[in-house]
Motif scaffolding. Structure first.
Motif, PDB file in Angstrom:
ATOM      1  N   VAL A 152       0.855  -1.186   0.000  1.00  0.00           N
ATOM      2  CA  VAL A 152       0.000   0.000   0.000  1.00  0.00           C
ATOM      3  C   VAL A 152       0.889   1.233   0.000  1.00  0.00           C
ATOM      4  CG1 VAL A 152      -1.850   1.202   1.213  1.00  0.00           C
ATOM      5  CG2 VAL A 152      -1.724  -1.301   1.295  1.00  0.00           C
ATOM      6  N   ARG A 153       0.633   2.133  -0.945  1.00  0.00           N
ATOM      7  CA  ARG A 153       1.427   3.347  -1.042  1.00  0.00           C
ATOM      8  C   ARG A 153       0.909   4.354  -0.031  1.00  0.00           C
ATOM      9  NH1 ARG A 153       1.621   7.966  -4.084  1.00  0.00           N
ATOM     10  NH2 ARG A 153      -0.351   7.719  -5.175  1.00  0.00           N
ATOM     11  N   LYS A 154       1.831   5.099   0.627  1.00  0.00           N
ATOM     12  CA  LYS A 154       1.449   6.219   1.489  1.00  0.00           C
ATOM     13  C   LYS A 154       0.751   7.266   0.645  1.00  0.00           C
ATOM     14  CE  LYS A 154       5.684   6.211   4.156  1.00  0.00           C
ATOM     15  NZ  LYS A 154       6.835   6.992   4.638  1.00  0.00           N
ATOM     16  N   GLY A 155      -0.266   7.893   1.182  1.00  0.00           N
ATOM     17  CA  GLY A 155      -0.935   8.924   0.398  1.00  0.00           C
ATOM     18  C   GLY A 155      -1.850   9.764   1.246  1.00  0.00           C
ATOM     19  N   ASN A 156      -2.727  10.509   0.580  1.00  0.00           N
ATOM     20  CA  ASN A 156      -3.504  11.535   1.274  1.00  0.00           C
ATOM     21  C   ASN A 156      -4.917  11.106   1.652  1.00  0.00           C
ATOM     22  OD1 ASN A 156      -4.564  11.395  -1.280  1.00  0.00           O
ATOM     23  ND2 ASN A 156      -4.435  13.585  -1.722  1.00  0.00           N
ATOM     24  N   ILE A 157      -5.241   9.814   1.481  1.00  0.00           N
ATOM     25  CA  ILE A 157      -6.608   9.364   1.726  1.00  0.00           C
ATOM     26  C   ILE A 157      -6.713   8.618   3.050  1.00  0.00           C
ATOM     27  CG2 ILE A 157      -8.464   7.871   0.883  1.00  0.00           C
ATOM     28  CD1 ILE A 157      -7.267   8.334  -1.961  1.00  0.00           C
ATOM     29  N   GLY A 158      -7.576   9.096   3.940  1.00  0.00           N
ATOM     30  CA  GLY A 158      -7.861   8.398   5.191  1.00  0.00           C
ATOM     31  C   GLY A 158      -9.202   7.694   5.060  1.00  0.00           C
ATOM     32  N   ILE A 159      -9.278   6.472   5.594  1.00  0.00           N
ATOM     33  CA  ILE A 159     -10.516   5.685   5.458  1.00  0.00           C
ATOM     34  C   ILE A 159     -11.063   5.324   6.838  1.00  0.00           C
ATOM     35  CG2 ILE A 159     -11.507   3.522   4.576  1.00  0.00           C
ATOM     36  CD1 ILE A 159      -9.063   3.518   2.575  1.00  0.00           C
ATOM     37  N   VAL A 160     -12.341   5.631   7.047  1.00  0.00           N
ATOM     38  CA  VAL A 160     -13.037   5.197   8.256  1.00  0.00           C
ATOM     39  C   VAL A 160     -14.159   4.283   7.788  1.00  0.00           C
ATOM     40  CG1 VAL A 160     -14.387   5.906  10.260  1.00  0.00           C
ATOM     41  CG2 VAL A 160     -12.556   7.390   9.410  1.00  0.00           C
ATOM     42  N   ALA A 161     -14.148   3.019   8.233  1.00  0.00           N
ATOM     43  CA  ALA A 161     -15.112   2.065   7.680  1.00  0.00           C
ATOM     44  C   ALA A 161     -15.856   1.340   8.779  1.00  0.00           C
ATOM     45  CB  ALA A 161     -14.407   1.061   6.781  1.00  0.00           C
ATOM     46  N   GLN A 162     -17.179   1.462   8.736  1.00  0.00           N
ATOM     47  CA  GLN A 162     -17.991   0.724   9.701  1.00  0.00           C
ATOM     48  C   GLN A 162     -17.894  -0.767   9.409  1.00  0.00           C
ATOM     49  OE1 GLN A 162     -21.775   2.582  10.121  1.00  0.00           O
ATOM     50  NE2 GLN A 162     -22.429   1.274  11.814  1.00  0.00           N
ATOM     51  N   SER A 163     -17.942  -1.138   8.143  1.00  0.00           N
ATOM     52  CA  SER A 163     -17.742  -2.525   7.739  1.00  0.00           C
ATOM     53  C   SER A 163     -16.265  -2.702   7.385  1.00  0.00           C
ATOM     54  CB  SER A 163     -18.604  -2.842   6.515  1.00  0.00           C
ATOM     55  OG  SER A 163     -18.122  -4.002   5.867  1.00  0.00           O
ATOM     56  N   SER A 164     -15.565  -3.525   8.161  1.00  0.00           N
ATOM     57  CA  SER A 164     -14.129  -3.701   7.956  1.00  0.00           C
ATOM     58  C   SER A 164     -13.820  -4.229   6.563  1.00  0.00           C
ATOM     59  CB  SER A 164     -13.573  -4.680   8.988  1.00  0.00           C
ATOM     60  OG  SER A 164     -13.946  -4.295  10.286  1.00  0.00           O
ATOM     61  N   GLY A 165     -14.619  -5.207   6.121  1.00  0.00           N
ATOM     62  CA  GLY A 165     -14.382  -5.795   4.807  1.00  0.00           C
ATOM     63  C   GLY A 165     -14.454  -4.741   3.718  1.00  0.00           C
ATOM     64  N   MET A 166     -15.461  -3.884   3.802  1.00  0.00           N
ATOM     65  CA  MET A 166     -15.616  -2.831   2.802  1.00  0.00           C
ATOM     66  C   MET A 166     -14.427  -1.865   2.858  1.00  0.00           C
ATOM     67  SD  MET A 166     -18.380  -3.356   1.095  1.00  0.00           S
ATOM     68  CE  MET A 166     -18.988  -1.800   0.456  1.00  0.00           C
ATOM     69  N   GLY A 167     -13.947  -1.581   4.051  1.00  0.00           N
ATOM     70  CA  GLY A 167     -12.810  -0.680   4.191  1.00  0.00           C
ATOM     71  C   GLY A 167     -11.575  -1.234   3.490  1.00  0.00           C
ATOM     72  N   PHE A 168     -11.261  -2.502   3.779  1.00  0.00           N
ATOM     73  CA  PHE A 168     -10.070  -3.091   3.152  1.00  0.00           C
ATOM     74  C   PHE A 168     -10.285  -3.291   1.648  1.00  0.00           C
ATOM     75  CE2 PHE A 168      -8.806  -3.960   7.535  1.00  0.00           C
ATOM     76  CZ  PHE A 168      -7.468  -3.574   7.477  1.00  0.00           C
ATOM     77  N   ALA A 169     -11.534  -3.576   1.261  1.00  0.00           N
ATOM     78  CA  ALA A 169     -11.821  -3.694  -0.172  1.00  0.00           C
ATOM     79  C   ALA A 169     -11.477  -2.385  -0.881  1.00  0.00           C
ATOM     80  CB  ALA A 169     -13.291  -4.052  -0.399  1.00  0.00           C
TER      81      ALA A 169
END
Lengths: 690, 690
Positions: A152-169
């Motif tokens: 995974v490349r470092k970058g400017n996008i932060g992710i907050v995911a209620q569904s973990s699977g969807m977040g990693f997807a």
């Protein structure tokens, strides 16, 4: 307490650590080692003395260090005792991976976890999640096979995911599109730390400039409006993918994360007002994140350029669908292009550069340089066909070079599977899509948000403060008197408690008049025959007055009679409209506007806005319903007083905001919209107390 | 003449052949050699004696063989003389790559090409196209860099593309998704051979079972309905991507291929009726082609299974949007799953298999075997999260194994970028998509088509034949009398040519009555004050009768007066509806249905169908408007006579089909829809002659 140590920990313990590094209790150890975590990794499991070369502790209490994060990967029934140990140990954060709590109805078990940390310095993330990963410093405090397979490349996008699977997807797709990630936080059941706190952390994190949130439900009295404002202040973007939009989806969401999904229509209305993007699928989410890597368009005028007629047409069709303008080029640009291009090229919008640049080396760049000069456009969109190979690579190089000199964004749809030179375009932050539909849809999302940002004025009309009596079972008369204090205009008339008073009032306001019987116990007056319209003279008045009292006496012998409301019969309104207020658990008062009767009920032609509103937004609400032409001088009929209608919307908005503790719902129906200059008149109003 | 030699040629000449094998005149030579074409390649160019090891001829007339195909890659001004040579030489097909004809307004130049082949055995494909490729036998008689870069697998998909670029682009995406192609034919300006002939060839070609057509305009009196029927007979699929759907897109299409794009709404209506799929973007086209490789669903009930709650919810939301049913599992299935799955798993629909199968080897397959047995479902859709690696591969293997034993299709959304084992799923013809949206959207397309196929009855109500007078400037009375012959009910009444006749008619039909002045020169009677409603008695009748004659005399002194139409005043209809007929150049008569007034004009709430209709389709039309509840007993009001309305729709349809040579447009407005059992009555009708 700040969440900084949650995202930037020095010490991580894993309870339920396993020697099987593919199991849930083993994965975090494997990944922390793989990512070169510089802090301490402390496996906890009484069965082992060592895991993956690390000392393994029998229990949390055997650890002699300050612990930032405890990851918990044990069966649900053992979680509570682990949490208690963590509190004892003064660990800062407990990340509970285990399932089996509120999401399957075990609300009590989850409540016990909350009780266990209450008043302590220890906070819980989860249960039922897959942890947190900081990609900036390489700290994977979570588990998901993606962490094994991908870089995974470092970058400017932060992710907050209620569904973990969807977040990693979403990370999987982001990698594929060359995007970089700062952090991911998966949330699960939100027993303690909730989505909003995590969003706030990311908005304040220096490495994150785009915060993506995959959310199911928004909790009551959400801090989301405040966070949307914070994002705006910081110049950061908020992008939501909301799950559980439909009845079927909501039910599924309930059983998945134990939280209510809320009303998707209100959520979308809020997002539109707050300049936040709300997408509907994983693919449009990723497409928007790609689009936000590019420059921001200054308006919604797009020129489409193509080398393949068909893909230009397709792009033009789709622009129309998303209400994006495709104006013609200026005369200057057209004639410059005419000089360069072959005679069979179109120099309209879409501009067809034709396949001629297969034969002429500099043709493409020369055309490009002419088009971007055009003053009529905000975005240059290339809708390329399947051109590939060396020629295509040169086109990409030309675009990259020219783009550097521009403030306008260039967006590209390239109708071909992945080509090696696409990497260069991505590195240059030029948004790139495989089809015109996805390119234009993304522009639509970004432009809607931009126009919302631009039109949003912070000033809102002044709010008068009023003392209002307690709201229980108000009659129409009482309700109207309250509304009048907020500047809402009523029909001429008043309350009569005797026939003589009714006679005097009618003489003052002129016939025809309307009589309505007022009683706090009778809410559906019309159904009960307690409203008589079009009373023409004194004789009819007498008969009607007596009839009302008789009917009330017969049908509602127990009802207190407040009196009879005498009102002018409002003549020749342009239209009858409805203003409703509903209270949404997440966003508070929401206004609904539409034309009366079947327009709202059968056709569902309504506009929704979360309060408060600016005057401009009130106008936006009025003009956004499909039936708007009927208010605006349809077929030679008089135009309605839209200024007065906007004022009334703002007045009702103030009322609703100030009185929201007292009322659950409000319905002003009908509001008579009179011709221009003649205002609007509140025909009837109903408040439903809380 | 059959097109077989066009697709299966033995001898191909290239006029304008070039030694630069990347130029338009060089590419076909390169590709024919690369694909190992077994016939003769005959380059033609007076400048060279040899190209790529092949003998080069100075001109077509210098060739001493029968020529199947001549490819023409010379400047537009030289094309006509080449075509004349080809006719002389009795070449079978001339494929003109050159641009510069009708697509840029050079209609005359294109017409000259048509004249040149007229009466000869030579036929033209193009101009302005990129040729034909037969992938079954490896005969690339065209040019496009894709042919250089990619290996195209033989398969069951035939492509007919008006825009060559779009056609080759679709092949690029097809390869990426593991699809195989039989033929591509690019069409260009259709000076001679047109799209419909090419579609027909592919429907008759044994190697093609799915015919894809990328089309801009459908020509007048199209053979498309006949071809849709042929496809159905042969059990083959027709899938259209129509470009030029909007005003902007149509204009662009006009300048690109010199053909009118036609009305996209009518096109979609036709497709829906004919069981043909109509998509809107390249991506949904490819997604549908992938879906059609799988088994056909027997209905629209989908069970969603997932290992990641969130993606299950998302899929459920999207099913709802596409009106796909997601019923619960049978009690039997639920309880079987309960026994296998952990307690926190959902055994509703969506079914959550949970990540537990990371730990238990056979869990996934056991669950799968239970779910597919369920009698409540037509399709099993997996909406997977980002699960990958060995576990995921085993899931795929299990799905492939189980799928072989099923008649129901399995569709998969897998929220992860391409994985190596995806190839196995594709080889097993299991449709696979990267997001739930794309998977469900595809199911939506395929199911809509299936249900349309199933509901389409070939029988249509019997068609009475009538002799009707010539249609020039018919009055309302004459028009109504024509409609009456087709079984359409009129209000009671008749034409009066004297006051005495008006008096007698009114007495017969009972007051109140309506008077309308009839004159072939006056079409807008209401605007001219020549309609008087609600006449209560003889006195009012006399006054009204005289007023009408006077007004007509004053305002239209030259008008012939046919008489005064005396009709009953139709009382208490449930609603006033509109039936309109417009003639579409491609599809002939199209019916429009909606509620009168603003419903059609402001809200655009209309249903469209290409004629003829079955009775079932007439009902479908009625119930598909948003305002349908108003016809069907809304809020305790009487229900309309929908049976009679459907009959009237069929009667008007027969009228329109039989009289289509005479009328350009028809408007029956209003039709009074009476309560159940009381029929419908034609209030007014207007025919616009051709």
């Amino acid at each position: 307490m700040s969440l900084v140590r949650l995202f930037y920990p020095k010490t991580i313990a894993i309870v339920g650590a396993s020697q099987n590094l593919d199991s849930i209790g083993g994965q975090p150890i494997k990944y922390l080692q793989k990512y070169g975590f510089k802090g301490n990794i402390l496996p906890v499991n009484p069965k082992y003395s060592e895991i993956a070369g690390l000392k393994c502790y029998p229990s949390i209490s055997d650890i002699n260090e300050e612990i930032d994060i405890v990851l918990v990967a044990v069966a649900s029934k053992r979680v509570l005792s682990v949490v208690k140990e963590c509190v004892e140990k003064k660990a800062h954060f407990v990340l509970i991976f285990s399932s089996g709590f509120a999401e399957i109805g075990n609300v009590k078990e989850q409540q016990e976890l909350i009780e266990a940390v209450k008043g302590s310095g220890t906070r819980i993330l989860g249960p039922n999640n897959q942890g947190i990963v900081n990609f900036v410093e390489g700290i994977p405090a979570g588990f998901n096979p993606l962490l094994d397979a991908e870089v995974v490349r470092k970058g400017n996008i932060g992710i907050v995911a209620q569904s973990s699977g969807m977040g990693f997807a979403s990370i999987g797709f982001a990698i594929e599109r060359g995007l970089g990630i700062s952090h991911i936080a998966t949330v699960g059941n939100q027993a303690d730390i909730d989505i909003m706190e995590l969003i706030q952390f990311m908005l304040e994190d220096e490495h994150t400039s785009i915060v993506t949130c995959i959310i199911e439900g928004v909790k009551p009295n959400s801090r989301l409006p405040e966070l949307a404002k914070l994002a705006k202040q910081k110049g950061k973007e908020l992008v939501f993918l909301k799950l559980g939009r439909t009845a079927v989806g909501k039910k599924a969401s309930m059983s998945h994360s134990g939280s209510l999904a809320g009303d998707a229509e209100v959520f979308d209305a809020f997002c539109q007002q707050a300049g936040v993007i709300s997408v509907k699928d994983m693919e449009d989410l990723i497409d928007v994140l790609v689009g936000l890597q590019g420059k921001r368009p200054g308006g919604n005028r797009v020129v489409i350029a193509t080398e393949t007629g068909g893909s230009g047409i397709l792009a033009a069709d789709i622009c129309d669908e998303f209400k994006i303008k495709t104006p013609g080029l200026t005369e200057e640009t057209s004639s410059s292009l005419r000089k360069i291009l072959p005679s069979f090229a179109s120099v309209q919008n879409p501009v067809d550069f034709t396949a001629q640049f297969f034969n002429e080396e500099d043709l493409f760049r020369n055309c490009l340089l002419e088009v971007v000069k055009d003053s009529n456009i905000d975005v240059l969109m290339f809708s390329f066909g399947p051109t590939r190979g060396k020629v295509a690579e040169k086109m990409a190089d030309d675009i990259i070079k020219v783009s550097k000199t521009l403030t306008k964004p260039i967006f590209i749809s390239w109708l071909t599977p992945e080509q090696p030179f696409f990497k260069k375009l991505r590195a240059a932050n030029i948004p790139l899509y495989p089809t015109p539909y996805r390119c234009v849809r993304t522009l639509g999302y970004i432009m809607r948000q931009e126009s919302s940002m631009m039109s949003k004025e912070e000033k809102s009309a002044s709010k008068p403060k009023h003392a209002v009596q307690q709201a229980v079972s108000l009659t129409e008369y009482q309700t109207k008197k309250m509304l009048e204090k907020y500047g809402i205009k009523l029909p001429k008339g008043g309350l009569a408690t005797s026939f003589q008073e009714a006679l005097n009032l009618s003489a003052q306001i002129h016939y025809p008049v309307v009589l309505k019987l007022m009683s706090p116990q009778i809410t559906h007056k019309t159904d009960a025959g307690l409203v008589i319209l079009g009373i023409k003279d004194e004789q009819e008045l007498a008969a009607s007055y007596n009839a009302l009292l008789e009917r009330a006496g017969t049908s509602f012998p127990q009802a207190e009679i407040e009196g009879v409301l005498v009102e002018e019969m409002v003549q020749k309104p342009v239209a009858e409209v409805i203003l409703g207020i509903k209270y949404d658990v997440s966003f508070g008062p929401v206004m609904i506007f539409g034309l009366g009767g079947i327009f709202v009920e059968v056709l569902g032609d309504v506009a929704r806005r979360v309060l408060p509103l600016t005057r401009e937004q009130a106008f936006g609400m009025i003009s956004s319903i499909k039936a708007f032409p009927l208010l605006n001088g349809y077929r030679g009929r008089p135009k309605g007083d839209l200024e007065a209608l906007a004022d009334t919307i703002l007045n009702v908005s103030h009322f609703a905001l100030e009185q929201q503790d007292k009322f659950a719902e409000m319905d002003i129906n009908p509001i008579f919209l009179m011709p221009e200059g003649k205002g609007v008149i509140c025909g009837d109003a109903l408040l439903i107390p809380r």
